[in-house]
Scaffold this motif. Structure first.
Motif: not given
Length: 363
Positions: A66-88
């Motif tokens: 999460t810190q890396t994603v925010l440091e790099r400023g990605y405008p979009m992020a996908f998750t794979g692993g289910g609703d729990g992974t997504f909400m985490g």
């Protein structure tokens, strides 16, 4: 970053020379999810640059990613692993960009979800592609090339300081526990595929939950109190019925078998539990049930598709409610069992998120 399938990620900052002209899209995979295997990781590595593909094995990994994603400023992020992974991931991002977070004031990315979970409630909400063929690869490719049909804003519930798409007390928590029992005790061998998805939920409801309530008390005294905003009682068409309900008003007092709320229509496996969720921004759909178990069983397909509105089903739009039962009831948050509770307060989170929407809907 991920270099080889199922290898631990490197969280070093991306150098300026790594940036391309394509929209940057991060892809985060939960290595512990059943559908995230070496084949999936290898397939995604062919369409996602290695510095944009992350594999999480632990909560610590997830925080660092999460810190890396925010440091790099990605405008979009996908998750794979289910609703729990997504909400985490969503909870961690919103914590980090919140007033006390390391990235306070920074905009959160838009969120995509790959259909790599079990229930896939949020994936169904945005019509994410299935794992058949190149479905999930196409979803990522469309995002990377700027061909996403649209974005869908979604409110979230606040439950015990965490955000979730839905939560409930009563029979829905019992269904979850029964599904887990069916999957662990019967969903093996020849029955694994049949009883590990929607078939498992149907079997749990029909063979365990309903029979239990046919021979045990389903009705427990309950009081539901509105919060500090107006609420609305809903008819079978989802429109308000009568006058609005004042702040602090008693929305319901009597015997119930379930009190649940959600900000999106789906539980897992396409179960449209909250057909009116998301139709009024900033509000949850609250659903209270006094329906007899035999009626549920007889009308299960219509209930599953969000098309059954019997007399004992009470629907509301509300911003905040407190639910009090006379005795502890099974409690679930986002499809995860959360023990037993007599009382819980549910509210709509102060911030919404934007989802990548493959329906093309833009609210």
């Amino acid at each position: 970053m991920l270099v080889q399938p199922l290898r631990s990620p490197d969280f070093r900052r991306q150098s300026a020379t790594d940036v391309t002209a394509e929209p940057k899209v991060a892809v985060l995979l939960n290595a512990n999810a059943r559908k995230v295997d070496a084949r999936v990781v290898k397939s995604l590595s062919h369409v996602v640059p290695e510095q944009d593909l992350f594999l999480s094995r632990s909560p610590l990994d997830a925080r660092r990613i999460t810190q890396t994603v925010l440091e790099r400023g990605y405008p979009m992020a996908f998750t794979g692993g289910g609703d729990g992974t997504f909400m985490g991931f969503v909870n961690e991002v919103l914590h980090q960009v919140g007033p006390r977070g390391r990235f306070a004031g920074q905009a959160a990315p838009r969120f995509g979800i790959l259909k790599l979970g079990t229930g896939n409630g949020i994936a169904n909400h945005v019509n994410a592609s299935s794992t058949r063929g190149d479905g999930i690869l196409n979803d990522v490719l469309r995002a990377r090339t700027g061909e996403v049909p649209g974005y869908r804003p979604m409110d979230l519930l606040m439950v015990d300081g965490q955000r979730a798409p839905f939560a409930g007390l009563g029979v829905d928590g019992k269904v979850l526990n029964d599904y887990i029992w069916v999957k662990e005790n019967l969903g093996k061998g020849l029955f694994k595929n049949v009883l590990s998805g929607s078939g498992g939920y149907f079997s749990a409801v029909a063979c365990k939950t309903v029979p239990h309530y046919l021979t045990n008390s389903t009705w427990v005294e309950c009081e539901v109190i509105n919060g500090q905003s107006e609420a609305y009682r809903l008819g079978a068409d989802g429109r308000p019925v009568g006058d609005s309900l004042a702040p602090g008003a008693t929305l319901f007092r009597g015997r119930l078998m379930m009190a649940a709320a959600g900000t999106m229509p789906f539980y897992g496996y396409g179960f449209r539990m909250f057909p009116f969720a998301g139709e009024r921004r900033g509000f949850m759909q609250l659903r209270l049930s006094q329906v007899k178990p035999a009626n549920v069983l007889a009308n299960l397909p219509k209930l599953w598709n969000g098309r059954w509105f019997p007399e004992g089903l009470h629907d509301f739009h509300a911003r905040e409610v407190t639910i009090r039962f006379a005795r502890p009831m099974p409690f679930q948050v986002g499809g995860d069992a959360a023990g037993y509770r007599e009382e819980v307060s549910l509210s709509v989170a102060p911030e919404s998120i934007e989802l990548v929407d493959f329906n093309g809907s833009m609210n």
